[in-house]
Design a protein around this motif. Structure first.
Motif, short mmCIF file in Angstrom:
data_model
loop_
_atom_site.label_atom_id
_atom_site.label_comp_id
_atom_site.label_asym_id
_atom_site.label_seq_id
_atom_site.Cartn_x
_atom_site.Cartn_y
_atom_site.Cartn_z
N GLN A 186 0.83 -1.21 0.00
CA GLN A 186 0.00 0.00 0.00
C GLN A 186 0.87 1.26 0.00
N ILE A 187 1.99 1.22 0.67
CA ILE A 187 2.89 2.38 0.68
C ILE A 187 3.44 2.64 -0.72
N VAL A 188 3.81 1.59 -1.44
CA VAL A 188 4.27 1.78 -2.82
C VAL A 188 3.18 2.44 -3.66
N GLU A 189 1.95 1.97 -3.51
CA GLU A 189 0.84 2.53 -4.28
C GLU A 189 0.58 3.99 -3.90
N ILE A 190 0.71 4.32 -2.63
CA ILE A 190 0.54 5.71 -2.19
C ILE A 190 1.57 6.61 -2.87
N MET A 191 2.81 6.14 -2.92
CA MET A 191 3.86 6.92 -3.57
C MET A 191 3.52 7.17 -5.04
N ILE A 192 3.07 6.12 -5.71
CA ILE A 192 2.73 6.22 -7.13
C ILE A 192 1.62 7.25 -7.34
N ALA A 193 0.66 7.27 -6.43
CA ALA A 193 -0.54 8.08 -6.62
C ALA A 193 -0.33 9.56 -6.37
N THR A 194 0.80 9.95 -5.77
CA THR A 194 0.94 11.35 -5.33
C THR A 194 1.99 12.17 -6.05
N VAL A 195 2.91 11.54 -6.75
CA VAL A 195 4.04 12.32 -7.28
C VAL A 195 3.85 12.82 -8.70
N ASP A 196 2.95 12.19 -9.45
CA ASP A 196 2.93 12.46 -10.90
C ASP A 196 2.12 13.67 -11.32
N ASN A 197 0.85 13.73 -10.93
CA ASN A 197 -0.03 14.79 -11.44
C ASN A 197 0.38 16.20 -11.04
N PRO A 198 0.70 16.47 -9.76
CA PRO A 198 1.11 17.85 -9.41
C PRO A 198 2.37 18.28 -10.14
N SER A 199 3.37 17.40 -10.21
CA SER A 199 4.65 17.79 -10.83
C SER A 199 4.49 18.00 -12.33
N ASN A 200 3.75 17.12 -13.00
CA ASN A 200 3.54 17.28 -14.44
C ASN A 200 2.73 18.53 -14.74
N ALA A 201 1.71 18.81 -13.92
CA ALA A 201 0.86 19.99 -14.15
C ALA A 201 1.67 21.27 -14.02
N PHE A 202 2.54 21.35 -13.01
CA PHE A 202 3.31 22.58 -12.84
C PHE A 202 4.32 22.77 -13.96
N GLU A 203 5.00 21.71 -14.34
CA GLU A 203 5.99 21.85 -15.41
C GLU A 203 5.33 22.36 -16.69
N TRP A 204 4.20 21.77 -17.07
CA TRP A 204 3.50 22.20 -18.27
C TRP A 204 2.97 23.63 -18.14
N ALA A 205 2.37 23.92 -16.99
CA ALA A 205 1.79 25.25 -16.78
C ALA A 205 2.85 26.34 -16.87
N LEU A 206 3.99 26.11 -16.22
CA LEU A 206 5.04 27.13 -16.25
C LEU A 206 5.59 27.30 -17.66
N ALA A 207 5.73 26.21 -18.41
CA ALA A 207 6.18 26.32 -19.79
C ALA A 207 5.21 27.17 -20.61
N GLU A 208 3.93 26.91 -20.45
CA GLU A 208 2.91 27.68 -21.17
C GLU A 208 2.92 29.15 -20.74
N MET A 209 3.09 29.39 -19.45
CA MET A 209 3.03 30.75 -18.92
C MET A 209 4.27 31.56 -19.28
N ILE A 210 5.42 30.92 -19.38
CA ILE A 210 6.62 31.63 -19.84
C ILE A 210 6.42 32.11 -21.28
N ASN A 211 5.74 31.29 -22.08
CA ASN A 211 5.47 31.67 -23.47
C ASN A 211 4.35 32.72 -23.57
N GLN A 212 3.58 32.86 -22.50
CA GLN A 212 2.53 33.89 -22.44
C GLN A 212 2.75 34.70 -21.15
N PRO A 213 3.70 35.62 -21.14
CA PRO A 213 4.07 36.34 -19.91
C PRO A 213 2.91 37.04 -19.22
N ASN A 214 1.87 37.39 -19.95
CA ASN A 214 0.71 38.03 -19.32
C ASN A 214 0.02 37.10 -18.33
N LEU A 215 0.11 35.80 -18.55
CA LEU A 215 -0.47 34.84 -17.61
C LEU A 215 0.34 34.80 -16.32
#
Length: 529
Positions: A317-346
């Motif tokens: 269960q601990i392995v599954e907890i680790m899997i469930a928590t690390v991916d979505n927040p990190s991927n969302a921020f990386e993509w969002a910041l890339a998009e926002m750097i290209n659109q500085p007004n955001l």
């Protein structure tokens, strides 16, 4: 003699009559049922025995082949036969809501794959486990013992420690030279390790497996640990020929099992000694105060005051907890910041909101989250446009049923398309453009949340198999966004005119990790621990 045979012949005639009558009735029923039963969703013509496996193997990656096929067929629900398994991809929110709403109970199971079997130690966990008593037991433990609002508040300080360490680490990176560029930061690495730090602190009450680093960054042990978690994420529900042709499972033709076993070996190298030592402490000491999720899992008792969980269940269960928590927040921020750097007004709009709500004399706190509407809109937009995985985990039908005027056979694997639900042009205007403001006019009035029960995109899913960790996931995501947007100005390196937003060839993450230049914008003392 003739007189003695006549009763026998008469009985045989009656028997033959009833056999013929039964066959006729069965044939009529079969014809009527076939006529009345809706057709399967549209799909490519399958090969004998193999189904559409030849196409899947020759047109990799499989998720692109499936999406392209549905586009060519102009359908939002399809039926693709892989071996003897019906795979039902869905790109329409209305149909998706039928599967996870009206028919949720029917589609509450999970598929059995070689990799999920390995990761869950024979289906001892929650997310990966088919419907049944084990799933009910583990889900109850997650929701009531680990993810309750009381426990979320209890672990507030642990999460804040890691948000503070995030600022400290990026501040130190901003003062160093990387590849000849001052302040160059690998955003993917920073975001993933922040998520890894948070969940390690919650589960084990520790940031580092080894000695750690003075600058707040990950050491070799943490890098190896997080990298191995992402290996598991890559292969969990990957389309593997071994999962559709059972006689090939032991051969591991595509190497998925080998990669998963190696990653699990690394993870267990770090997890198992901690769990075993803690279990020994609990057995040797009459009373121990609970400090983290591991303590809670060990301390749980059944009706007879015996341990509720085995060592194998705790580890899995601990392995599954680790899997469930690390991916979505990190991927969302990386993509969002890339998009926002290209659109500085955001970026400017997000910083204006943060300065208005928080000011520049302190750091963002979790208590600020309800007021950070635009920051949450940026996170929602990242989940919509740039999901971590092409599909959600399969929902397996436990009986044949009709959905969206199509018949879905028992045992079908229903996979909702994270990619095309969020990019559906019938739902979203300019679906391929990153526009956070579209979420400010939400169904919840002035409130902006990261959940999406209408399945216009998938963040935490919904129904019986929806993620029970909405509060934790939301907090981790918004704090990652808010702390880094508030604490630093972000620009592309001077030799880069625009961030390349191409997706990787085999997934949906950025093809190359985002490298951005960080400059502190707050008082220096706020960055120090």
């Amino acid at each position: 003699m003739e007189h003695s045979l006549s009763p026998l012949l008469s009985n045989l005639q009656r028997l033959w009559f009833f056999v013929c009558l039964k066959a006729l009735i069965s044939n009529l029923i079969a014809r009527y049922s076939k006529k009345q039963r809706p057709k399967l969703p549209p799909g490519p013509k399958p090969w004998l025995m193999l189904g559409n496996l030849p196409e899947m193997l020759t047109k990799k990656p499989a998720h692109q082949w499936i999406h392209n096929l549905m586009k060519e067929m102009n359908t939002e629900i399809a039926c693709i036969r892989l071996g003897n398994t019906y795979v039902i991809p869905v790109t329409c929110p209305t149909i998706a809501r039928q599967f996870l709403g009206e028919h949720d109970a029917t589609f509450a199971s999970r598929s059995l794959t070689t990799c999920t079997d390995l990761v869950s130690s024979g289906y001892l966990t929650t997310i990966l486990v088919p419907f049944g008593d084990q799933w009910k037991k583990m889900k109850k433990i997650l929701t009531s013992a680990l993810l309750s609002s009381e426990k979320h508040l209890w672990l507030h300080d642990r999460r804040t420690e890691e948000a503070d360490n995030l600022m400290f680490y990026v501040y130190n990176k901003s003062k160093t030279v990387n590849n000849g560029v001052a302040g160059l930061v690998n955003i993917r690495s920073v975001a993933r390790h922040y998520c890894g730090n948070v969940i390690r602190k919650i589960v084990f009450n520790k940031r580092y497996f080894g000695k750690g680093r003075k600058d707040g960054g990950p050491s070799f042990e943490e890098e190896e640990h997080v990298d191995s978690i992402f290996v598991l994420l890559r292969y969990l529900y990957a389309f593997s020929i071994s999962d559709y042709i059972s006689c090939l499972r032991k051969l591991d033709l595509d190497g998925h099992q080998k990669n998963v076993k190696e990653a699990l070996k690394v993870i267990k190298k770090y997890h198992d000694p901690i769990v075993e030592e803690r279990l020994k402490q609990w057995n040797d000491t009459p009373k121990i105060d609970e400090h983290d999720w591991l303590d809670i899992l060990i301390s749980l008792k059944d009706a007879n005051n015996n341990p509720l969980l085995t060592l194998e269940e705790i580890n899995a269960q601990i392995v599954e907890i680790m899997i469930a928590t690390v991916d979505n927040p990190s991927n969302a921020f990386e993509w969002a910041l890339a998009e926002m750097i290209n659109q500085p007004n955001l970026l400017e709009r997000a910083i204006e909101e943060l300065d208005s709500v928080v000011g520049k004399e302190r750091l963002v706190q979790e208590s600020d989250i309800p007021k950070l509407k635009y920051v949450k809109a940026c996170a929602r937009e990242a989940f919509r446009l740039h999901p971590m995985a092409p599909f959600n985990p399969p929902h397996v039908s436990m009986s044949g049923t009709t959905v969206g005027n199509y018949f879905i056979p028992k045992g079908s694997h229903v996979i909702l398309s994270r990619r095309d639900l969020g990019r559906n042009p019938k739902v979203w205007k300019e679906p391929l453009k990153f526009k956070p403001e579209r979420h400010l006019k939400s169904d919840n009035g002035s409130n902006v949340v990261l959940t999406e029960p209408n399945l216009r995109f998938i963040s935490f899913s919904t129904g019986r198999r929806g993620c029970p960790g909405v509060s934790l996931g939301t907090t981790m995501t918004v704090m990652l966004f808010a702390r880094l947007l508030h604490g630093f100005t972000w620009t592309a390196p001077s030799n880069v005119s625009k961030v390349n937003l191409c997706e990787s060839n085999d997934g949906l993450n950025l093809a190359e990790p985002l490298m951005a230049v960080a400059k502190p914008r707050l008082q220096p003392q706020l960055y120090h621990l």
